[in-house]
Design an enzyme around this catalytic site. Structure first.
Site, mmCIF file in Angstrom:
data_model
loop_
_atom_site.group_PDB
_atom_site.id
_atom_site.type_symbol
_atom_site.label_atom_id
_atom_site.label_comp_id
_atom_site.label_asym_id
_atom_site.label_seq_id
_atom_site.Cartn_x
_atom_site.Cartn_y
_atom_site.Cartn_z
ATOM 1 N N SER A 126 0.827 -1.240 -0.098
ATOM 2 C CA SER A 126 0.096 -0.127 0.131
ATOM 3 C C SER A 126 0.749 1.363 0.015
ATOM 4 O O SER A 126 0.378 2.335 -0.763
ATOM 5 C CB SER A 126 -0.948 -0.061 1.271
ATOM 6 N N HIS A 177 0.681 4.635 4.659
ATOM 7 C CA HIS A 177 0.204 5.282 3.663
ATOM 8 C C HIS A 177 0.233 6.692 3.259
ATOM 9 O O HIS A 177 0.677 7.160 2.020
ATOM 10 C CB HIS A 177 -1.461 5.016 3.851
#
Length: 199
Positions: A126, A177
């Site tokens: 991610s 993230h």
């Protein structure tokens, strides 16, 4: 840009780096899911585990980019890469694409190492995928010559949804993230240079 119309063979030919990354995702998920092949022991060697990074196991800043916690985790990240990666691989070329993907993934993992507690563990691509979004965001805000209005609006919408889900879901590496996104944005002017290829 984000609609895939290629056949499977065409996708492999046009986007070799993305194809290789997804093959690695699938191969490692299968390998790690089979205990009789020593999958559990291998996973333990690839997890981003802060206390072991402190002890010198620096490969753990890279390996988490390619392993996932579950089949759905692997499938979602691979699907995201299939949707949002091809435009950048075509624009940047193979070398710059893999450079931005790995660099932002590693930077996200370094931020996780610095800002999370020493027992923190994480896996997943991610951070690198948010790195690609950071590059897109830079184009939307600073290089409008590289992306059209419709694609800009789509990127912003998906990015907002992704950030909201980052904070709503449990077991998400929020730092990974956010810093993947930041890294992609900061590296964008270097990676993009003065190119004029329009998306």
């Amino acid at each position: 840009m984000f609609t895939r119309t290629e056949s499977f063979k065409e996708f492999l030919r046009f986007y070799p780096i993305i194809s290789i990354i997804i093959v690695i995702h699938i191969f490692l998920w299968i390998l790690l899911a089979l205990p009789f092949l020593g999958g559990g022991a291998l996973l333990n060697q690839m997890v981003g585990y802060n206390v072991l990074i402190t002890e010198g196991e620096y490969w753990r800043l890279i390996t988490p980019i390619f392993v996932h916690a579950s089949f759905t985790h692997m499938l979602f990240n691979s699907f995201s890469l299939v949707l949002f990666g091809p435009g950048l691989e075509r624009m940047l070329g193979k070398t710059k694409f893999i450079l931005i993907y790995l660099s932002t993934g590693v930077m996200a993992n370094i931020a996780t190492y610095i800002l999370q507690h020493e027992q923190f563990r994480h896996v997943g691509s991610s951070g690198a995928i948010f790195g690609l979004f950071g590059l897109y965001l830079y184009m939307v805000l600073k290089r409008k010559d590289l992306i059209n209005y419709a694609n800009s609006q789509l990127i912003i919408t998906i990015l907002v949804i992704g950030l909201v889900m980052t904070f709503l879901n449990t077991n998400i590496n929020i730092i990974g993230h956010l810093f993947g996104l930041i890294a992609g944005f900061l590296l964008a002017p270097i990676i993009l240079g003065k190119r004029r290829r329009y998306l």
